[in-house]
Design a protein around this motif. Structure first.
Motif, PDB file in Angstrom:
ATOM      1  N   GLY A   1       0.819  -1.205   0.000  1.00 40.08           N
ATOM      2  CA  GLY A   1       0.000   0.000   0.000  1.00 40.08           C
ATOM      3  C   GLY A   1       0.851   1.252   0.000  1.00 40.08           C
ATOM      4  O   GLY A   1       1.737   1.418  -0.840  1.00 40.08           O
ATOM      5  N   THR A   2       0.590   2.125   0.965  1.00 36.83           N
ATOM      6  CA  THR A   2       1.332   3.388   1.024  1.00 36.83           C
ATOM      7  C   THR A   2       2.380   3.374   2.131  1.00 36.83           C
ATOM      8  O   THR A   2       2.876   4.418   2.544  1.00 36.83           O
ATOM      9  CB  THR A   2       0.370   4.573   1.262  1.00 36.83           C
ATOM     10  N   SER A   3       2.709   2.196   2.639  1.00 41.22           N
ATOM     11  CA  SER A   3       3.750   2.107   3.664  1.00 41.22           C
ATOM     12  C   SER A   3       5.104   2.397   3.040  1.00 41.22           C
ATOM     13  O   SER A   3       5.295   2.284   1.830  1.00 41.22           O
ATOM     14  CB  SER A   3       3.755   0.716   4.303  1.00 41.22           C
ATOM     15  N   GLY A   4       6.071   2.794   3.883  1.00 39.50           N
ATOM     16  CA  GLY A   4       7.381   3.145   3.363  1.00 39.50           C
ATOM     17  C   GLY A   4       7.355   4.513   2.710  1.00 39.50           C
ATOM     18  O   GLY A   4       6.285   5.104   2.501  1.00 39.50           O
ATOM     19  N   ASN A   5       8.512   5.034   2.397  1.00 40.20           N
ATOM     20  CA  ASN A   5       8.618   6.336   1.746  1.00 40.20           C
ATOM     21  C   ASN A   5       9.994   6.512   1.124  1.00 40.20           C
ATOM     22  O   ASN A   5      10.942   5.800   1.481  1.00 40.20           O
ATOM     23  CB  ASN A   5       8.305   7.489   2.717  1.00 40.20           C
ATOM     24  N   VAL A   6      10.085   7.457   0.197  1.00 40.30           N
ATOM     25  CA  VAL A   6      11.308   7.697  -0.568  1.00 40.30           C
ATOM     26  C   VAL A   6      11.553   9.194  -0.654  1.00 40.30           C
ATOM     27  O   VAL A   6      10.602   9.979  -0.745  1.00 40.30           O
ATOM     28  CB  VAL A   6      11.174   7.120  -2.000  1.00 40.30           C
ATOM     29  N   SER A   7      12.820   9.587  -0.618  1.00 40.34           N
ATOM     30  CA  SER A   7      13.146  11.003  -0.779  1.00 40.34           C
ATOM     31  C   SER A   7      14.492  11.158  -1.464  1.00 40.34           C
ATOM     32  O   SER A   7      15.306  10.228  -1.511  1.00 40.34           O
ATOM     33  CB  SER A   7      13.176  11.717   0.584  1.00 40.34           C
ATOM     34  N   ALA A   8      14.725  12.354  -1.988  1.00 39.41           N
ATOM     35  CA  ALA A   8      16.010  12.686  -2.594  1.00 39.41           C
ATOM     36  C   ALA A   8      16.251  14.178  -2.412  1.00 39.41           C
ATOM     37  O   ALA A   8      15.310  14.980  -2.429  1.00 39.41           O
ATOM     38  CB  ALA A   8      16.031  12.319  -4.076  1.00 39.41           C
ATOM     39  N   ARG A   9      17.513  14.525  -2.247  1.00 38.53           N
ATOM     40  CA  ARG A   9      17.882  15.914  -1.974  1.00 38.53           C
ATOM     41  C   ARG A   9      18.443  16.588  -3.220  1.00 38.53           C
ATOM     42  O   ARG A   9      19.278  16.039  -3.921  1.00 38.53           O
ATOM     43  CB  ARG A   9      18.917  15.951  -0.847  1.00 38.53           C
ATOM     44  N   VAL A  10      17.934  17.797  -3.494  1.00 36.90           N
ATOM     45  CA  VAL A  10      18.469  18.635  -4.563  1.00 36.90           C
ATOM     46  C   VAL A  10      18.848  19.962  -3.910  1.00 36.90           C
ATOM     47  O   VAL A  10      17.972  20.765  -3.579  1.00 36.90           O
ATOM     48  CB  VAL A  10      17.445  18.863  -5.686  1.00 36.90           C
ATOM     49  N   GLY A  11      20.115  20.173  -3.687  1.00 34.74           N
ATOM     50  CA  GLY A  11      20.537  21.362  -2.966  1.00 34.74           C
ATOM     51  C   GLY A  11      20.005  21.341  -1.547  1.00 34.74           C
ATOM     52  O   GLY A  11      20.212  20.376  -0.812  1.00 34.74           O
ATOM     53  N   ASP A  12      19.283  22.381  -1.172  1.00 36.52           N
ATOM     54  CA  ASP A  12      18.712  22.454   0.172  1.00 36.52           C
ATOM     55  C   ASP A  12      17.239  22.076   0.195  1.00 36.52           C
ATOM     56  O   ASP A  12      16.545  22.332   1.177  1.00 36.52           O
ATOM     57  CB  ASP A  12      18.881  23.873   0.743  1.00 36.52           C
ATOM     58  N   VAL A  13      16.758  21.467  -0.882  1.00 35.46           N
ATOM     59  CA  VAL A  13      15.363  21.030  -0.957  1.00 35.46           C
ATOM     60  C   VAL A  13      15.307  19.509  -1.007  1.00 35.46           C
ATOM     61  O   VAL A  13      16.062  18.866  -1.743  1.00 35.46           O
ATOM     62  CB  VAL A  13      14.653  21.620  -2.191  1.00 35.46           C
ATOM     63  N   VAL A  14      14.426  18.936  -0.198  1.00 37.27           N
ATOM     64  CA  VAL A  14      14.225  17.489  -0.174  1.00 37.27           C
ATOM     65  C   VAL A  14      12.895  17.177  -0.830  1.00 37.27           C
ATOM     66  O   VAL A  14      11.835  17.642  -0.378  1.00 37.27           O
ATOM     67  CB  VAL A  14      14.237  16.948   1.268  1.00 37.27           C
ATOM     68  N   LEU A  15      12.935  16.415  -1.910  1.00 30.59           N
ATOM     69  CA  LEU A  15      11.720  15.957  -2.584  1.00 30.59           C
ATOM     70  C   LEU A  15      11.337  14.617  -1.972  1.00 30.59           C
ATOM     71  O   LEU A  15      12.152  13.691  -1.913  1.00 30.59           O
ATOM     72  CB  LEU A  15      11.976  15.805  -4.076  1.00 30.59           C
ATOM     73  N   VAL A  16      10.097  14.518  -1.481  1.00 30.83           N
ATOM     74  CA  VAL A  16       9.699  13.358  -0.696  1.00 30.83           C
ATOM     75  C   VAL A  16       8.281  12.918  -1.049  1.00 30.83           C
ATOM     76  O   VAL A  16       7.436  13.748  -1.411  1.00 30.83           O
ATOM     77  CB  VAL A  16       9.811  13.686   0.816  1.00 30.83           C
ATOM     78  N   THR A  17       8.044  11.620  -0.953  1.00 34.32           N
ATOM     79  CA  THR A  17       6.706  11.117  -1.238  1.00 34.32           C
ATOM     80  C   THR A  17       5.712  11.669  -0.214  1.00 34.32           C
ATOM     81  O   THR A  17       6.042  11.846   0.952  1.00 34.32           O
ATOM     82  CB  THR A  17       6.683   9.577  -1.195  1.00 34.32           C
ATOM     83  N   PRO A  18       4.491  11.943  -0.648  1.00 34.98           N
ATOM     84  CA  PRO A  18       3.482  12.496   0.255  1.00 34.98           C
ATOM     85  C   PRO A  18       2.870  11.429   1.150  1.00 34.98           C
ATOM     86  O   PRO A  18       3.035  10.226   0.914  1.00 34.98           O
ATOM     87  CB  PRO A  18       2.437  13.066  -0.712  1.00 34.98           C
ATOM     88  N   SER A  19       2.167  11.867   2.156  1.00 29.26           N
ATOM     89  CA  SER A  19       1.542  10.962   3.109  1.00 29.26           C
ATOM     90  C   SER A  19       0.248  10.370   2.555  1.00 29.26           C
ATOM     91  O   SER A  19      -0.622  11.099   2.065  1.00 29.26           O
ATOM     92  CB  SER A  19       1.236  11.723   4.409  1.00 29.26           C
ATOM     93  N   GLY A  20       0.145   9.037   2.616  1.00 33.02           N
ATOM     94  CA  GLY A  20      -1.112   8.362   2.333  1.00 33.02           C
ATOM     95  C   GLY A  20      -1.627   8.399   0.919  1.00 33.02           C
ATOM     96  O   GLY A  20      -2.819   8.193   0.696  1.00 33.02           O
TER      97      GLY A  20
ATOM     98  N   ALA B   1       0.595  17.001   1.843  1.00 34.29           N
ATOM     99  CA  ALA B   1       1.398  16.882   3.063  1.00 34.29           C
ATOM    100  C   ALA B   1       2.498  15.851   2.839  1.00 34.29           C
ATOM    101  O   ALA B   1       2.256  14.786   2.267  1.00 34.29           O
ATOM    102  CB  ALA B   1       0.521  16.463   4.229  1.00 34.29           C
ATOM    103  N   PRO B   2       3.725  16.130   3.274  1.00 34.34           N
ATOM    104  CA  PRO B   2       4.811  15.159   3.115  1.00 34.34           C
ATOM    105  C   PRO B   2       4.603  13.951   4.018  1.00 34.34           C
ATOM    106  O   PRO B   2       3.788  13.970   4.941  1.00 34.34           O
ATOM    107  CB  PRO B   2       6.050  15.957   3.535  1.00 34.34           C
ATOM    108  N   THR B   3       5.342  12.907   3.764  1.00 28.59           N
ATOM    109  CA  THR B   3       5.269  11.690   4.567  1.00 28.59           C
ATOM    110  C   THR B   3       5.376  11.985   6.055  1.00 28.59           C
ATOM    111  O   THR B   3       6.088  12.901   6.478  1.00 28.59           O
ATOM    112  CB  THR B   3       6.394  10.712   4.171  1.00 28.59           C
ATOM    113  N   SER B   4       4.688  11.183   6.860  1.00 26.68           N
ATOM    114  CA  SER B   4       4.754  11.348   8.306  1.00 26.68           C
ATOM    115  C   SER B   4       6.151  11.040   8.846  1.00 26.68           C
ATOM    116  O   SER B   4       6.489  11.416   9.969  1.00 26.68           O
ATOM    117  CB  SER B   4       3.727  10.433   8.986  1.00 26.68           C
ATOM    118  N   GLU B   5       6.963  10.361   8.052  1.00 25.45           N
ATOM    119  CA  GLU B   5       8.324  10.033   8.475  1.00 25.45           C
ATOM    120  C   GLU B   5       9.321  11.135   8.104  1.00 25.45           C
ATOM    121  O   GLU B   5      10.539  10.919   8.149  1.00 25.45           O
ATOM    122  CB  GLU B   5       8.776   8.714   7.842  1.00 25.45           C
TER     123      GLU B   5
END
Length: 228
Positions: free
Chosen positions: A40-59, A85-89
């Motif tokens: 389902g939507t468990s787990g999450n992924v992110s990557a950093r570009v400079g000072d911005v973190v792109l991250v999977t959203p919550s739920g 909203a970004p991931t709860s993690e």
């Protein structure tokens, strides 16, 4: 993302990099589902570009995410891209980015690794790929998901490592790229499966690699691989 880039004065090349990175984040998240590392939507992924973190959203199911669903936050957690909203993690991800040289993070609820997290405080060095994660993988003590307590425990478990287990929870690995972070997650899950399988054989105890052998493997792994 275009509106954000224009308002923040971000150059065209950085904006394009963010768009590609977001596509890679979504692709990696979908891959984790396809490979059975998350449900389902468990787990999450992110990557950093400079000072911005792109991250999977919550739920939000990963197969529904598109370019317009990009979520980006600063290292202090301020959302600067997107409406979701970004991931709860997020606290865990940001703590790792602020403390290490990570450029990408993958967090899963992989079955075998999660099972091992309930049994030991450190993954037994069953295979030389343990060295690829910096040494025997530690287990961060259980804490409520999304909490600062969990983030702090993860940082302690990651000291000198590129991956750890989260007790009764899952895995976290980081790397210089999303592919590297994901490969480390897959290797960690595989090692946990090998140890569980060997441990289940009645009357036998798995042989483990001593520190000297792991150091030997680590030295050799530094020169492993090539760019096609």
């Amino acid at each position: 993302m275009r509106q954000y880039a224009k308002a923040a004065g971000i150059s065209e090349d950085v904006r394009e990099r963010m768009e590609q990175t977001w596509a890679d984040v979504v692709g990696t998240a979908r891959r984790s589902t396809a490979d059975g590392l998350v449900v389902g939507t468990s787990g999450n992924v992110s990557a950093r570009v400079g000072d911005v973190v792109l991250v999977t959203p919550s739920g939000v199911p990963y197969d529904r995410l598109g370019p317009e669903d990009a979520v980006g936050v600063t290292l202090d957690g301020r959302r600067v891209i997107g409406e979701l909203a970004p991931t709860s993690e997020l606290p865990m991800h940001l703590a790792v980015y602020r403390t290490t040289d990570a450029a990408a993070i993958v967090h899963t609820h992989a079955v075998h690794a999660t099972a091992v997290s309930t049994l030991v405080t450190e993954v037994p060095p069953i295979h030389y790929m343990t060295a690829a994660l910096g040494g025997p993988v530690r287990v961060a003590p259980y804490a409520l998901y999304g909490s600062d307590e969990l983030a702090e425990g993860v940082l302690r478990a990651l000291d000198g490592r590129t991956g750890c287990l989260l007790q009764n929870h899952g895995t976290l690995t980081h790397g210089a790229t999303l592919d590297q972070a994901y490969d480390r997650t897959a290797q960690l899950e595989w090692m946990c499966r090998v140890w569980l399988t060997a441990s289940a054989v009645p009357g036998h105890t798995p042989s483990l690699l001593p520190p000297a052998r792991l150091t030997e493997a680590a030295d050799k792994l530094r020169g492993y691989g090539q760019t096609p």
